[in-house]
Design a protein around this motif. Structure first.
Motif, PDB file in Angstrom:
ATOM      1  N   LYS A   8       1.028  -1.229   0.021  1.00 36.69           N
ATOM      2  CA  LYS A   8      -0.007  -0.041  -0.076  1.00 36.69           C
ATOM      3  C   LYS A   8       0.853   1.387  -0.037  1.00 36.69           C
ATOM      4  O   LYS A   8       0.530   2.137  -0.547  1.00 36.69           O
ATOM      5  N   LEU A   9       1.934   1.347   0.637  1.00 33.33           N
ATOM      6  CA  LEU A   9       2.691   2.292   0.641  1.00 33.33           C
ATOM      7  C   LEU A   9       3.567   2.635  -0.658  1.00 33.33           C
ATOM      8  O   LEU A   9       3.730   3.856  -1.181  1.00 33.33           O
ATOM      9  N   VAL A  10       3.783   1.400  -1.305  1.00 32.01           N
ATOM     10  CA  VAL A  10       4.334   1.873  -2.690  1.00 32.01           C
ATOM     11  C   VAL A  10       3.364   2.195  -3.573  1.00 32.01           C
ATOM     12  O   VAL A  10       3.460   2.960  -4.281  1.00 32.01           O
ATOM     13  N   LYS A  11       2.103   1.674  -3.504  1.00 25.11           N
ATOM     14  CA  LYS A  11       0.931   2.265  -4.332  1.00 25.11           C
ATOM     15  C   LYS A  11       0.603   3.689  -4.085  1.00 25.11           C
ATOM     16  O   LYS A  11       0.797   4.394  -4.952  1.00 25.11           O
ATOM     17  N   CYS A  12       0.910   4.240  -2.691  1.00 25.77           N
ATOM     18  CA  CYS A  12       0.619   5.547  -2.670  1.00 25.77           C
ATOM     19  C   CYS A  12       2.028   6.569  -3.116  1.00 25.77           C
ATOM     20  O   CYS A  12       1.688   7.655  -3.454  1.00 25.77           O
ATOM     21  N   GLN A  13       3.252   5.965  -3.047  1.00 19.63           N
ATOM     22  CA  GLN A  13       4.263   6.568  -3.586  1.00 19.63           C
ATOM     23  C   GLN A  13       3.958   6.764  -4.947  1.00 19.63           C
ATOM     24  O   GLN A  13       4.393   7.773  -5.651  1.00 19.63           O
ATOM     25  N   ASN A  14       3.628   5.776  -5.787  1.00 15.77           N
ATOM     26  CA  ASN A  14       3.517   5.854  -7.224  1.00 15.77           C
ATOM     27  C   ASN A  14       2.373   6.760  -7.587  1.00 15.77           C
ATOM     28  O   ASN A  14       2.645   7.596  -8.398  1.00 15.77           O
ATOM     29  N   ASP A  15       1.516   6.649  -6.808  1.00 10.92           N
ATOM     30  CA  ASP A  15       0.356   7.743  -7.008  1.00 10.92           C
ATOM     31  C   ASP A  15       0.541   9.073  -6.903  1.00 10.92           C
ATOM     32  O   ASP A  15       0.423  10.075  -7.587  1.00 10.92           O
ATOM     33  N   MET A  16       1.714   9.413  -5.784  1.00  5.81           N
ATOM     34  CA  MET A  16       2.094  10.712  -5.512  1.00  5.81           C
ATOM     35  C   MET A  16       2.981  11.013  -6.731  1.00  5.81           C
ATOM     36  O   MET A  16       2.985  12.246  -6.955  1.00  5.81           O
ATOM     37  N   VAL A  30       3.115  18.631  -0.777  1.00  4.60           N
ATOM     38  CA  VAL A  30       3.472  17.258  -1.626  1.00  4.60           C
ATOM     39  C   VAL A  30       4.755  16.818  -1.364  1.00  4.60           C
ATOM     40  O   VAL A  30       5.159  15.702  -1.296  1.00  4.60           O
ATOM     41  N   THR A  31       5.970  17.832  -1.287  1.00  5.16           N
ATOM     42  CA  THR A  31       7.245  17.268  -1.071  1.00  5.16           C
ATOM     43  C   THR A  31       7.241  16.629   0.151  1.00  5.16           C
ATOM     44  O   THR A  31       7.940  15.459   0.482  1.00  5.16           O
ATOM     45  N   SER A  32       6.486  17.064   1.074  1.00  2.00           N
ATOM     46  CA  SER A  32       6.592  16.556   2.595  1.00  2.00           C
ATOM     47  C   SER A  32       5.858  15.231   2.718  1.00  2.00           C
ATOM     48  O   SER A  32       6.238  14.290   3.243  1.00  2.00           O
ATOM     49  N   ILE A  33       4.740  15.171   2.086  1.00  2.00           N
ATOM     50  CA  ILE A  33       4.172  13.674   1.777  1.00  2.00           C
ATOM     51  C   ILE A  33       4.974  12.875   1.158  1.00  2.00           C
ATOM     52  O   ILE A  33       5.124  11.510   1.613  1.00  2.00           O
ATOM     53  N   LYS A  34       5.702  13.065   0.060  1.00  2.00           N
ATOM     54  CA  LYS A  34       6.569  12.357  -0.442  1.00  2.00           C
ATOM     55  C   LYS A  34       7.691  11.678   0.498  1.00  2.00           C
ATOM     56  O   LYS A  34       8.090  10.712   0.319  1.00  2.00           O
ATOM     57  N   LYS A  35       8.322  12.460   1.151  1.00  2.00           N
ATOM     58  CA  LYS A  35       9.340  12.320   1.963  1.00  2.00           C
ATOM     59  C   LYS A  35       8.786  11.275   3.189  1.00  2.00           C
ATOM     60  O   LYS A  35       9.360  10.451   3.520  1.00  2.00           O
ATOM     61  N   SER A  36       7.760  11.633   3.434  1.00  2.00           N
ATOM     62  CA  SER A  36       6.974  10.858   4.702  1.00  2.00           C
ATOM     63  C   SER A  36       6.678   9.520   4.303  1.00  2.00           C
ATOM     64  O   SER A  36       7.044   8.378   4.941  1.00  2.00           O
TER      65      SER A  36
END
Length: 77
Positions: A8-16, A30-36
């Motif tokens: 699910k984290l990989v899917k979220c990262q790809n979606d971001m 958005v950059t903060s979410i990507k780093k998290s």
């Protein structure tokens, strides 16, 4: 057990990364979410390695993974 949250984290990262360009007001968010998400993925990898290592050990060795053994007050590990 740890695979589903990691997927699910990989899917979220790809979606971001699919989001593309955002307004100036949202760039920092958005950059903060990507780093998290990246940090969470790294931690999930670490947890997966621990689980794999834990399950590869015998029952007696598993018990020692969570306790410290001391010799006259000096830790042995």
């Amino acid at each position: 057990m740890i695979e589903i949250p990691r997927m699910k984290l990989v899917k979220c990262q790809n979606d971001m990364y699919i989001v593309g360009s955002v307004g100036n007001q949202n760039v920092s968010n958005v950059t903060s979410i990507k780093k998290s998400i990246g940090a969470s993925l790294a931690q999930a990898e670490e947890h997966a390695l621990f689980v794999k290592n834990y399950l590869s050990k015998s029952k007696i060795v598993r018990k020692t993974m969570f306790s410290k053994t001391t010799w006259f007050g000096v830790p042995l590990r």
